[in-house]
Design a protein around this motif. Structure first.
Motif, PDB file in Angstrom:
ATOM      1  N   ALA A 272      19.241  21.389  20.993  1.00 37.82           N
ATOM      2  CA  ALA A 272      20.612  21.892  21.088  1.00 37.82           C
ATOM      3  C   ALA A 272      20.666  23.287  21.704  1.00 37.82           C
TER       4      ALA A 272
ATOM      5  N   TRP B 102      27.667  21.472  18.047  1.00 38.38           N
ATOM      6  CA  TRP B 102      28.605  21.469  19.170  1.00 38.38           C
ATOM      7  C   TRP B 102      29.548  20.297  19.044  1.00 38.38           C
TER       8      TRP B 102
ATOM      9  N   CYS C  71      28.761  18.110  23.706  1.00 36.43           N
ATOM     10  CA  CYS C  71      27.384  17.600  23.628  1.00 36.43           C
ATOM     11  C   CYS C  71      27.252  16.235  24.296  1.00 36.43           C
TER      12      CYS C  71
END
Length: 153
Positions: free
Chosen positions: A59, A74, A78
């Motif tokens: 991430a 997120w 994402c």
């Protein structure tokens, strides 16, 4: 924050899972996503040295120079998948429409701009089978700046 109307659906990219699709026409050069609620960036050495941060390495995204966010929570951003022929242009944390995007277009970016220099993604590009390896900051910034200038010219 995602600016145009959008939806999350199965990606057309083999093995990618879900993707982010625009639900309206988006003109070339328009901002598709903009930074939102990014409260902290980290140097790459911090990310790799910290057990907590490195546990969420999947991430991590480079925003500028040697500064990265690590945001496993997120929201829908994402679902933007990778392509070497992306529909979106990543530039300093913004995604711009790389060309006119008809309604229903999946938003993709070149992940090489988000990775650390030399960092390899855990998967290969679905279309070419090539490795996805992070660009240097200088190369990434130069490429995205030139591409954005052409879009906005």
């Amino acid at each position: 924050m995602i600016l145009p109307c959008y939806r999350i659906a199965d990606s057309a990219i083999p093995g990618a899972g879900k993707g982010l699709f625009v639900d309206e026409f988006v003109a070339a050069g328009r901002i598709v996503t903009a930074p939102d609620q990014i409260d902290r960036t980290h140097r790459w050495a911090e990310v790799t040295a910290s057990p907590e941060l490195s546990a969420d390495l999947h991430a991590a995204a480079r925003w500028f120079e040697d500064r990265y966010t690590v945001s496993p929570e997120w929201p829908d951003e994402c679902y933007v998948n990778h392509s070497f022929e992306p529909t979106g242009l990543w530039h300093l944390g913004f995604i711009f429409a790389a060309k006119d995007l008809p309604q229903g277009t999946e938003i993709t970016v070149d992940y090489r701009h988000l990775l650390a220099p030399g960092q390899e993604e855990s998967f290969h590009d679905a279309a070419t089978g090539e490795k996805i390896t992070g660009l240097s900051w200088q190369e990434s910034f130069a490429q995205s700046t030139r591409a954005l200038a052409l879009l906005l010219d």
